[in-house]
Design an enzyme around this catalytic site. Structure first.
Site, PDB file in Angstrom:
ATOM      1  N   ALA A 167     -13.200  14.509 -14.284  1.00 12.50           N
ATOM      2  CA  ALA A 167     -11.731  15.306 -14.085  1.00 12.50           C
ATOM      3  C   ALA A 167     -12.022  16.830 -14.005  1.00 12.50           C
ATOM      4  O   ALA A 167     -10.783  17.566 -13.875  1.00 12.50           O
ATOM      5  CB  ALA A 167     -11.324  15.537 -15.996  1.00 12.50           C
ATOM      6  N   PRO A 216     -12.102  20.913 -12.297  1.00  6.30           N
ATOM      7  CA  PRO A 216     -11.247  21.509 -13.169  1.00  6.30           C
ATOM      8  C   PRO A 216     -10.367  20.863 -13.672  1.00  6.30           C
ATOM      9  O   PRO A 216     -10.017  21.843 -14.469  1.00  6.30           O
ATOM     10  CB  PRO A 216     -11.155  22.400 -11.992  1.00  6.30           C
ATOM     11  CG  PRO A 216     -10.920  22.187 -10.848  1.00  6.30           C
ATOM     12  CD  PRO A 216     -12.596  21.312 -10.439  1.00  6.30           C
ATOM     13  N   GLY A 217      -9.666  19.731 -12.896  1.00  3.09           N
ATOM     14  CA  GLY A 217      -8.451  19.528 -13.942  1.00  3.09           C
ATOM     15  C   GLY A 217      -7.173  19.028 -12.824  1.00  3.09           C
ATOM     16  O   GLY A 217      -6.002  19.394 -13.551  1.00  3.09           O
ATOM     17  N   GLY A 218      -7.140  19.900 -11.613  1.00  8.05           N
ATOM     18  CA  GLY A 218      -6.614  19.189 -10.544  1.00  8.05           C
ATOM     19  C   GLY A 218      -5.500  17.741 -11.211  1.00  8.05           C
ATOM     20  O   GLY A 218      -4.283  17.988 -11.799  1.00  8.05           O
ATOM     21  N   ASP A 260     -11.933  10.445  -9.631  1.00  8.02           N
ATOM     22  CA  ASP A 260     -12.257  11.420  -8.573  1.00  8.02           C
ATOM     23  C   ASP A 260     -13.561  11.291  -8.640  1.00  8.02           C
ATOM     24  O   ASP A 260     -14.462  12.751  -9.352  1.00  8.02           O
ATOM     25  CB  ASP A 260     -11.435  12.606  -8.869  1.00  8.02           C
ATOM     26  CG  ASP A 260     -11.123  13.927  -7.164  1.00  8.02           C
ATOM     27  OD1 ASP A 260     -11.407  12.775  -6.748  1.00  8.02           O
ATOM     28  OD2 ASP A 260     -11.341  14.560  -8.217  1.00  8.02           O
ATOM     29  N   CYS A 270     -13.319  13.442  -1.559  1.00  7.44           N
ATOM     30  CA  CYS A 270     -13.383  14.502  -1.194  1.00  7.44           C
ATOM     31  C   CYS A 270     -13.865  14.045   0.557  1.00  7.44           C
ATOM     32  O   CYS A 270     -14.370  15.431   0.530  1.00  7.44           O
ATOM     33  CB  CYS A 270     -12.436  15.780  -1.255  1.00  7.44           C
ATOM     34  SG  CYS A 270     -14.365  16.247  -1.648  1.00  7.44           S
TER      35      CYS A 270
HETATM   36  N1  SAM Z   1     -10.689  15.739 -10.261  1.00  7.72           N
HETATM   37  C1  SAM Z   1     -11.445  16.610 -10.586  1.00  7.72           C
HETATM   38  C2  SAM Z   1     -10.183  17.748 -10.089  1.00  7.72           C
HETATM   39  O1  SAM Z   1      -9.137  16.979  -9.464  1.00  7.72           O
HETATM   40  O2  SAM Z   1      -9.711  18.472 -10.450  1.00  7.72           O
HETATM   41  C3  SAM Z   1     -11.991  16.922  -9.069  1.00  7.72           C
HETATM   42  C4  SAM Z   1     -13.642  16.400  -9.872  1.00  7.72           C
HETATM   43  S1  SAM Z   1     -15.134  16.584  -9.352  1.00  7.72           S
HETATM   44  C5  SAM Z   1     -14.507  15.856  -7.170  1.00  7.72           C
HETATM   45  C6  SAM Z   1     -16.364  15.242  -9.325  1.00  7.72           C
HETATM   46  C7  SAM Z   1     -16.506  16.163 -10.723  1.00  7.72           C
HETATM   47  O3  SAM Z   1     -17.662  14.606 -10.936  1.00  7.72           O
HETATM   48  C8  SAM Z   1     -17.175  17.401 -10.708  1.00  7.72           C
HETATM   49  O4  SAM Z   1     -16.459  18.271 -12.483  1.00  7.72           O
HETATM   50  C9  SAM Z   1     -18.629  17.030 -11.582  1.00  7.72           C
HETATM   51  O5  SAM Z   1     -19.176  17.122 -12.270  1.00  7.72           O
HETATM   52  C10 SAM Z   1     -18.333  15.833 -12.319  1.00  7.72           C
HETATM   53  N2  SAM Z   1     -19.825  14.383 -12.021  1.00  7.72           N
HETATM   54  C11 SAM Z   1     -21.157  14.519 -11.754  1.00  7.72           C
HETATM   55  N3  SAM Z   1     -21.575  14.029 -11.531  1.00  7.72           N
HETATM   56  C12 SAM Z   1     -21.478  13.544 -12.442  1.00  7.72           C
HETATM   57  C13 SAM Z   1     -22.324  12.411 -12.948  1.00  7.72           C
HETATM   58  N4  SAM Z   1     -22.933  11.346 -12.782  1.00  7.72           N
HETATM   59  N5  SAM Z   1     -20.837  11.305 -13.248  1.00  7.72           N
HETATM   60  C14 SAM Z   1     -19.721  11.702 -14.086  1.00  7.72           C
HETATM   61  N6  SAM Z   1     -19.103  12.598 -13.256  1.00  7.72           N
HETATM   62  C15 SAM Z   1     -20.198  13.564 -12.843  1.00  7.72           C
END
Ligand code: SAM
Length: 489
Positions: A117, A119-121, A185, A238
């Site tokens: 989640a 940074p929280g979008g 996401d 993305c």
């Molecule tokens: N959904 C967020 C938003 O809308 O602001 C952006 C999420 S970003 C694309 C993916 C997130 O997955 C990152 O914050 C990352 O730290 C986390 N992540 C990385 N490895 C992971 C894992 N093995 N399991 C779960 N989350 C993970």
């Protein structure tokens, strides 16, 4: 726009996916400037309100076609540096990233998980759609990012969200078949970030695509395990790579016969105004027995929802059988005594239906959920950067309200303890720097310091008045530092 050259292997993959003409248009789009977007926070700003109109003029907003609260803004208007950002009136979000939650379509009352989640979008978008009803568990595996997530949840004044910091396996072990809606996401190779963040180009390689696909596969198994029969999962990235998108979803469908694909959507930067996104929407089908049970529970659940919304519902019983229960009861009393004195208009249904939870000195209100019976015991051993709404801290029997509570209040709930500053007033910048404000000598006690927008006021934080001074209670970590100031527009 100048950016490092795109990797040859990436260009070849695009050619074979899109064909020569579309691949050229796609690759040419990297010479265009990136898009900028924000989403109005409808928990605070109603879409047709004067405040919404004011923001539209201020930042020259234009509608994002696939998101009713999403807007493009002009880069030079810099909404991220305006005090209205500190007031949580909107969330800066890349426009194509707004498509995933639109497809997931969470409804008020749902029990929702946002599994990756920060940074929280997407979390703030889901919370806006829940409109304060239901429960959102917002999870982030990395501690620093989980902290930023919790700050954004608080800035936007969200009451019914618990922020957890856990690996997906730790959650699926606790919450099997628990959620109506799940947003995943996933961490990805970030091909859609190339225009926004040239560093993503340097980090990309065919090997990193494979690593991401393997990680996405693992996280998806946990997501599926937590989805209720009849529940929906939105999987988004993305990136443009089919390996991480369509192929991953095809494999998932092949291995989980309980899933069916409802929709797949892409935003392409050469076809639409956005950096690029992929979303798949899946549903967990019900067995005949599950369908029967759902039908017979349907009316009972609806009854519970209505009961949950009705006024005067008592807080769920807190345990009073040990020292922890006694401390929680005392802290809860202390909060109510404070609120009766300082916030007489604050009669929240949320405080009536949630469960108080004490962590050391910090008192939280755990949101109520119709379908997931969360108890404090349920959460033992989980890292919780935010166990629901942080009401305040109890020190030596005295209650001190939390910044999160300030941000979750409306001007009406804070009245008459509201101290509103005009948008252009130098006092806004002073307050955001953590300075004490001059106020009339007869002003006494806790006040919600707010900023005017349209015909309403929106909280910035707490101040405590005495002797003509309003002492600043903005948390140190959120104060502006040095010569930084908010853009004057
Ligand atoms: N959904 C967020 C938003 O809308 O602001 C952006 C999420 S970003 C694309 C993916 C997130 O997955 C990152 O914050 C990352 O730290 C986390 N992540 C990385 N490895 C992971 C894992 N093995 N399991 C779960 N989350 C993970």
């Amino acid at each position: 726009m100048i950016h490092p050259p795109l990797p040859e292997a990436f260009k070849e993959a695009v050619q074979s996916m899109l064909g020569p003409a579309s691949a050229k248009a796609f690759l040419d789009s990297y010479n265009d400037s990136r898009t900028y977007g924000l989403r109005l926070n409808t928990l605070k700003v109603a879409p047709e309100s004067k405040a919404a109109r004011k923001l539209t003029e201020l930042f020259d907003l234009h509608e994002v076609p696939w998101c009713s609260d999403g807007y493009y803004y002009e880069e030079m208007t810099r909404p991220g540096r305006h005090p209205y950002h500190a007031a949580g009136l909107y969330y800066i979000q890349e426009p194509s990233a707004m498509s995933a939650v639109e497809l997931l379509d969470p409804r008020p009352g749902d029990t929702v998980l946002d599994l990756a989640a920060a940074p929280g979008g997407k979390t703030t978008q889901i919370a806006a759609k829940l409109a304060g009803q239901g429960l959102l568990i917002s999870n982030e595996i990395h501690p620093q990012r989980a902290k930023i997530l919790a700050e954004n949840v608080e800035r936007l004044g969200i009451r019914n969200t618990i922020v957890t910091q856990a690996a997906p396996q730790a959650l699926s072990a606790r919450f099997p078949l628990a959620f109506d809606r799940i947003m995943l996401d996933a961490p990805c190779s970030g091909e859609g970030m190339f225009r926004k963040d040239p560093e993503a180009i340097a980090e990309w390689s065919p090997a990193s695509v494979e690593l991401c696909a393997a990680r996405q596969w693992d996280i998806l198994q946990d997501a599926v395990a937590m989805l209720k029969p009849g529940g929906r999962l939105a999987y988004s990235t993305c990136t443009f790579n089919r390996r991480e998108n369509e192929e991953t979803i095809a494999r998932l469908l092949a291995e989980h016969s309980c899933l069916r694909l409802l929709a797949e959507k892409r935003v392409w930067p050469h076809l639409e105004q956005g950096e690029g996104h992929y979303v798949a929407l899946l549903e967990r089908t019900r067995t005949a027995d599950e369908q029967k049970a759902a039908d017979s529970h349907g009316s009972a659940q609806e009854g519970k929802r209505t009961q949950g919304r009705s006024k005067g519902r008592r807080p769920r019983q807190i345990r009073e059988d040990g020292p922890a229960g006694r401390n929680t009861a005392a802290a809860w009393e202390s909060f109510h005594a404070w609120a009766a004195e300082e916030l007489p208009a604050f009669q929240s249904e949320q405080t009536a239906s949630g469960t108080p939870l004490l962590f050391g000195e910090a008192l939280y209100l755990l949101p109520a959920s119709v379908s997931l019976s969360l108890s404090p015991e349920h959460l033992i051993g989980l890292k919780l950067p935010r166990a629901g709404l942080h009401l305040g801290d109890v020190r030596k029997g005295r209650f001190q309200p939390a910044h999160a509570l300030a941000m979750a209040l409306s001007a009406q709930e804070a009245a008459p303890r509201l101290w509103t500053l005009d948008e252009g007033s130098p006092a806004v910048t002073s307050f955001l720097h953590g300075e004490t404000l001059e106020v009339p000598p007869d002003l006494r006690g806790w006040h919600l310091v707010a900023i005017a927008c349209g015909d309403n006021s929106y909280p910035l934080g707490w101040g405590k008045a005495s002797g003509g001074q309003l002492k600043n209670h903005l948390p140190k970590g959120l104060r502006l530092t040095g010569a930084s100031s908010w853009a004057k527009l």
